[in-house]
Design a protein around this motif. Structure first.
Motif, short mmCIF file in Angstrom:
data_model
loop_
_atom_site.label_atom_id
_atom_site.label_comp_id
_atom_site.label_asym_id
_atom_site.label_seq_id
_atom_site.Cartn_x
_atom_site.Cartn_y
_atom_site.Cartn_z
N ALA A 177 22.69 68.71 41.23
CA ALA A 177 22.17 70.09 41.35
C ALA A 177 21.43 70.32 42.65
CB ALA A 177 21.28 70.43 40.16
N LEU A 178 21.90 69.68 43.71
CA LEU A 178 21.29 69.90 45.02
C LEU A 178 22.08 70.91 45.85
CD1 LEU A 178 20.45 66.18 45.90
CD2 LEU A 178 18.91 67.93 45.02
N LYS A 179 23.26 71.26 45.38
CA LYS A 179 24.07 72.28 46.04
C LYS A 179 25.06 72.84 45.03
CE LYS A 179 27.43 71.12 48.80
NZ LYS A 179 28.21 70.52 49.92
N GLY A 180 25.68 73.96 45.38
CA GLY A 180 26.71 74.52 44.52
C GLY A 180 26.16 75.32 43.36
N ALA A 181 27.00 75.49 42.32
CA ALA A 181 26.67 76.35 41.18
C ALA A 181 25.45 75.84 40.42
CB ALA A 181 27.88 76.45 40.25
N TRP A 182 25.33 74.53 40.29
CA TRP A 182 24.18 74.00 39.55
C TRP A 182 22.87 74.19 40.32
CZ3 TRP A 182 25.37 68.86 36.49
CH2 TRP A 182 26.36 69.13 35.51
N ALA A 183 22.93 74.12 41.63
CA ALA A 183 21.72 74.38 42.42
C ALA A 183 21.26 75.82 42.24
CB ALA A 183 21.97 74.07 43.89
N LEU A 184 22.22 76.74 42.12
CA LEU A 184 21.87 78.14 41.89
C LEU A 184 21.17 78.32 40.55
CD1 LEU A 184 22.03 81.07 42.87
CD2 LEU A 184 24.29 81.24 41.80
N VAL A 185 21.55 77.53 39.56
CA VAL A 185 20.88 77.59 38.26
C VAL A 185 19.40 77.24 38.41
CG1 VAL A 185 20.78 76.57 35.95
CG2 VAL A 185 22.99 77.06 37.00
N LEU A 186 19.12 76.19 39.16
CA LEU A 186 17.72 75.79 39.36
C LEU A 186 16.96 76.82 40.18
CD1 LEU A 186 17.99 71.93 40.01
CD2 LEU A 186 17.61 73.14 37.86
N ALA A 187 17.64 77.44 41.16
CA ALA A 187 16.99 78.48 41.95
C ALA A 187 16.65 79.69 41.07
CB ALA A 187 17.90 78.90 43.10
N ASN A 188 17.57 80.04 40.17
CA ASN A 188 17.29 81.14 39.24
C ASN A 188 16.15 80.79 38.30
OD1 ASN A 188 19.33 82.78 40.24
ND2 ASN A 188 20.87 82.05 38.80
N LYS A 189 16.10 79.54 37.86
CA LYS A 189 15.02 79.10 36.97
C LYS A 189 13.68 79.19 37.68
CE LYS A 189 13.61 77.00 33.12
NZ LYS A 189 12.17 76.90 33.37
N ALA A 190 13.65 78.83 38.96
CA ALA A 190 12.40 78.91 39.72
C ALA A 190 11.94 80.36 39.85
CB ALA A 190 12.59 78.30 41.11
N ARG A 191 12.89 81.28 40.04
CA ARG A 191 12.53 82.70 40.13
C ARG A 191 12.01 83.23 38.80
NH1 ARG A 191 16.64 85.88 40.77
NH2 ARG A 191 15.79 87.50 42.11
N GLU A 192 12.63 82.77 37.71
CA GLU A 192 12.16 83.19 36.39
C GLU A 192 10.74 82.71 36.13
OE1 GLU A 192 15.00 81.64 33.70
OE2 GLU A 192 16.62 82.96 34.35
N ASP A 193 10.50 81.47 36.51
CA ASP A 193 9.14 80.93 36.33
C ASP A 193 8.13 81.71 37.17
OD1 ASP A 193 10.24 79.07 34.64
OD2 ASP A 193 10.28 77.45 36.13
N LEU A 194 8.53 82.07 38.40
CA LEU A 194 7.64 82.84 39.28
C LEU A 194 7.37 84.23 38.70
CD1 LEU A 194 6.12 83.10 41.99
CD2 LEU A 194 8.26 83.90 43.01
#
Length: 944
Positions: A858-875
């Motif tokens: 999950a450092l790149k690609g579709a799975w990395a986007l999932v973590l980026a979305n999760k970070a935004r949700e937490d913010l």
């Protein structure tokens, strides 16, 4: 005059110094007015002087100021002063031309002033690009009135009028500015751009039309001298044109989106004008002497080629409210009422155009493809357009030839591609005609004149339409009927016998016969038979792959995102207990994807093809082939791979162009000749890569994890993780194996099945990768007992000695040497390119492995986007600000209503459910790879 020239030379030197001052001198000093005179006023005045390139040097000084951060007053002063200064400069130039007795707008004057005009266009655009904030932050500009709005509007008018210049380089200098303005939502909401966009659009539509360079060389072009002054040669021009077209795509789409009325009016007028002037190929120049037809260089063909890109991008950019039947405010309704008749007439003009020349038919095909964006809203002309594309699939030469000309083959291919593109865009609108389309396709296929590529296009076209059928059972039955012939071919005795053993495959491809009868590889009858046999096998596999991919893509676009669930709840289950994260039966998967019921029939044959293909590279088989002067080329790289290994500088026009690599592997012959030897390498590449992609597809479709396939899974593992296969693959094979299969399998496997389905495959793969990478890099890094000389490519001159080494050093040592040279056999390729190919293979294998790990961790690609979305949700939760979920990156537009991903793309309900499952997989897969299996974790950690 001598004194004037001398003074001009001194002044030019002074301006060179002032340019340095403009880079760093305090702006207050540069803009300070004393006794009514300052640096800026002086520079503007000097725009009138043409001695010693004073004009160009003055613009260079102004450009240095433009690059710097001017405050609002300084910036508005410059843009307010420039129009008047340039008018005075233009008057001075006209006066000088009059004194010389020539027209101020003649070609001679345009050539003399080209550098000045080009630098002026560049400086003017930089002045805007570097200070967009002054436009967006000003209330006058936002309100569309006031002196500052007028100043900006006059300045943009000046820049847009510059683009009427006959040289395209003037337009080229401004394109970044116009794209930047159109992408800024604050500027788009004002009225500052609208008055100028018609001129901008027409200018770029003019200059994306290719110039015929032969006319320039022969001085037959009306602006030959200006064109020669603008570009050094045709190579520089074509590079410039490619860059302009790339950027113009954004411009055309942006204008279509922000000002659909202006864009629709302009493109309608452009296409109508072209059809009136060139519909029959007028002026019918640059004709083919064989049949008196137009060629790709004919004026009519080049004009229609130039309008395709604007048409496609403008129609793509037009917003839905400008064409659909929704209820909107008075302004939007008025615009829609203007646009609809224009685009309706445009579509009818293109559909009713019926040219006779092959190249005009080709251009019509591209225009028909562009209409797919319009047909989404008004399908009245869709059936006729699709019928035309189907008709072009069977077009022949006039007069008929024994072998189709390259022009006709190109038209057929383009028609097939266009059919697929239309079907992907509007499959639901073609469903009512599915029965007729199917009958038409069967008629074309049974005619016997279709190439394998066009057959594949037809299958893809029908599958795209079929995926829009509402009933899952009807969808599945139709796909099964479409692919029945491909499956029947794969199950035929002839194919099954050829893939039962290595000997059978080598005989099927004409390799075995070359040992006893070397002349067979050039015997026309035998070459045609073997080629047809291979095409029968490959086309069947490729058709399955193409249709399978289309079905999978369509499944992901369904409301449930391809999840094996009928209805998605409005909220995501926080317990992470997903019943579909495990084995799911084919009967459930078929609801979304009509292709999946075919896998029990396809998989056994696919595994046989893959197994027997990989066995050809086992050391003992390789050694045997390498000792034969002809058979050795079966395991060589292809001319295309050699070309990719070359250092590309733009001067070589493809594999078959001058300086290309055609005929470099099998010296003096290439795959276009009636010779099997140069074809074998490409055939093996095609079949191997198709097998890997099909393996990836069965994983993406989750069929490999279905209970109905469980009885085949041990056989599946025995082949895809076969230790001998892993050890024998070249680096270039392993790249495809990792990218197209292993990575996809890890990303597609449900979290509950890691132990049962991944362990037996990933353990051997990761362990072997550690071994392979170690011995690939050791000679380069100076480690171990092997020297750098072991990385020397294996070619025709030393392949027999290498083959004989197998008996003397043993398999293990032979493979170590094999990895040092990337496993490549380069045939007769020159040493420089061969060494580059070995280096490329080594680096690409390492990069592919690293990319695969980044994707699965999950450092790149579709799975990395999932973590980026999760970070935004937490913010957003932390700040109690849901608006954070509705905004994308600063360079992406958003309406503030839809939930967006971190990359700015729209986030649907289905994606929320998919992301929840991906979060579980990210956690479980990282744990599985690094902690749960000693073989996998040990190899992975040591390799990294």
């Amino acid at each position: 005059l001598d004194k004037r020239d001398a003074a001009g030379t001194i002044l030019a030197d002074v301006l060179g110094t002032i340019e340095k001052f403009c880079q760093s001198m305090p702006l207050d000093w540069m803009f300070k007015v004393e006794n009514g005179v300052d640096f800026v006023a002086a520079l503007l005045h000097l725009l009138q002087e043409d001695v010693a390139k004073i004009q160009v040097l003055s613009v260079a000084c102004l450009q240095q100021l433009a690059i710097r951060k001017l405050d609002q007053d300084q910036w508005y002063r410059v843009i307010s002063s420039l129009p008047a200064a340039l008018f005075e400069a233009s008057q001075a130039s006209a006066k000088r031309a009059s004194e010389r007795g020539i027209d101020p707008n003649c070609i001679e004057m345009l050539v003399e002033q080209l550098d000045y005009h080009r630098s002026l266009s560049k400086m003017g655009s930089i002045l805007v690009t570097c200070h967009l904030a002054h436009i967006t932050a000003d209330k006058d500009v936002s309100s569309g009135k006031g002196p500052k709005f007028e100043a900006v509007s006059r300045y943009l008018r000046l820049l847009s009028e510059m683009m009427s210049h006959q040289s395209g380089v003037i337009c080229g200098e401004q394109i970044n500015m116009w794209v930047g303005l159109l992408r800024d939502p604050a500027i788009v909401r004002t009225n500052v751009l609208s008055p100028h966009l018609s001129r901008v659009l027409n200018a770029y539509m003019t200059h994306v039309v290719k110039i015929r360079w032969d006319d320039v060389w022969d001085q037959n072009h009306i602006y030959s001298s200006l064109i020669e002054a603008s570009w050094d040669d045709d190579d520089e021009y074509h590079e410039w044109l490619g860059n302009l077209r790339s950027k113009a795509s954004q411009l055309f789409r942006a204008i279509g989106s922000t000002e659909p009325e202006i864009a629709s009016t302009a493109i309608h007028l452009k296409v109508r004008t072209l059809l009136n002037a060139h519909s029959n190929g007028e002026p019918r120049d640059q004709l083919n002497p064989e049949n008196n037809e137009l060629t790709v260089h004919s004026t009519a063909c080049q004009e229609f080629e130039g309008v395709t890109q604007p048409l496609d991008n403008i129609l793509h950019g037009i917003p839905s409210w400008a064409l659909d039947n929704g209820s909107y405010d008075e302004k939007r309704t008025r615009i829609r009422n203007t646009i609809r008749p224009l685009l309706s007439e445009l579509a009818n003009l293109i559909v009713s155009w019926n040219p006779n020349d092959v190249w005009l038919k080709f251009r019509r095909t591209t225009l028909l493809e562009a209409l797919k964006h319009y047909w989404k809203y008004d399908p009245a002309t869709l059936p006729t357009g699709v019928d035309s594309l189907l008709m072009y699939l069977s077009v022949t030469d006039n007069p008929p030839k024994d072998r189709l000309s390259e022009d006709v083959v190109g038209l057929r291919k383009k028609s097939g591609v266009s059919l697929v593109a239309v079907a992907k865009k509007v499959p639901d609108l073609l469903v009512p005609w599915l029965s007729q389309l199917s009958d038409r396709a069967k008629s074309l296929l049974s005619s016997g004149g279709m190439s394998p590529v066009n057959e594949m296009h037809l299958y893809e076209f029908l599958s795209c339409v079929a995926t829009a059928v509402a009933n899952p059972l009807d969808r599945s039955n139709f796909i099964a009927d479409v692919l029945s012939s491909s499956i029947r071919i794969l199950e035929s005795p002839e194919i099954q016998n050829s893939i039962e053993s290595v000997e059978g495959l080598l005989s099927f491809l004409g390799i075995a016969q070359a040992a006893s009868n070397p002349a067979s590889v050039t015997d026309p009858t035998f070459v045609k038979k073997v080629t047809n046999d291979f095409e029968m096998l490959f086309s069947s596999l490729n058709q399955l792959l193409s249709v399978g991919k289309r079905c999978h893509e369509a499944a992901k676009k369904r409301p449930n995102g391809g999840l094996p669930l009928q209805n998605l709840s409005a909220t995501v289950d926080d317990s992470c207990n997903f019943p579909d994260e495990g084995p799911v039966g084919i009967n459930e998967l078929v609801i979304n994807d009509p292709f999946v019921p075919l896998w029990p029939k396809i998989l056994p044959t696919l595994l046989k093809v893959m197994d027997v293909t990989l066995r050809v590279w086992h050391p003992e088989c390789q050694a045997s082939l390498l000792q034969n002067n002809i058979q050795r080329y079966a395991v060589a790289i292809s001319d295309d791979e050699a070309f990719l290994a070359m250092k590309q500088d733009g001067s070589v026009k493809g594999v078959f162009g001058e300086g290309g690599t055609a005929g470099s592997i099998v010296s003096g012959t290439d795959r276009r000749d009636l010779n099997l030897a140069p074809r074998w390498s490409g055939w093996f590449n095609e079949s191997r890569n198709t097998c890997f992609q099909l393996l990836g597809l069965i994983c993406m479709q989750r069929v490999i994890f279905a209970p109905e396939i469980s009885h085949l899974y041990p056989q599946f593992v025995a082949i895809v993780a076969n230790q001998e296969h892993l050890r024998s693959m070249e680096h270039r094979h392993f790249n495809q194996y990792l990218k197209q299969f292993i990575e996809i399998m890890m990303l597609s496997c449900p979290a509950t099945l890691y132990q049962s389905h991944l362990t037996a495959i990933l353990g051997p793969v990761f362990e072997h990768l550690q071994y392979r990478l170690q011995y690939s890099w050791n000679p380069v890094l100076g480690k171990g007992s092997l020297g750098i000389e072991t990385t020397r490519p294996m070619g025709s001159d030393n392949c027999m000695a290498t083959a004989n080494q197998l008996a003397s050093v043993g398999v293990e040592q032979w493979l170590i040497l094999y990895y040092a040279r990337g496993g490549l056999f380069v045939g007769d390729l020159n040493t420089v390119t061969a060494e580059a190919a070995v280096e490329k293979a080594r680096v690409e294998l390492t990069r592919t492995y690293a990319d695969m790990l980044q994707s699965t961790l999950a450092l790149k690609g579709a799975w990395a986007l999932v973590l980026a979305n999760k970070a935004r949700e937490d913010l957003a939760l932390k700040r109690n600000d849901p608006s954070k979920l509705m905004s994308g990156p600063v360079n992406r537009l958003s309406d503030g209503k839809d939930f967006l991903n971190a990359d700015g793309s729209k986030r649907t309900l289905a994606q929320l459910h998919i992301d929840a499952r991906r979060l579980v997989r990210i956690d479980k897969l990282c744990h599985f790879l690094l902690l749960e299996n000693e073989q996998i974790a040990g190899s992975l950690v040591v390799t990294v």
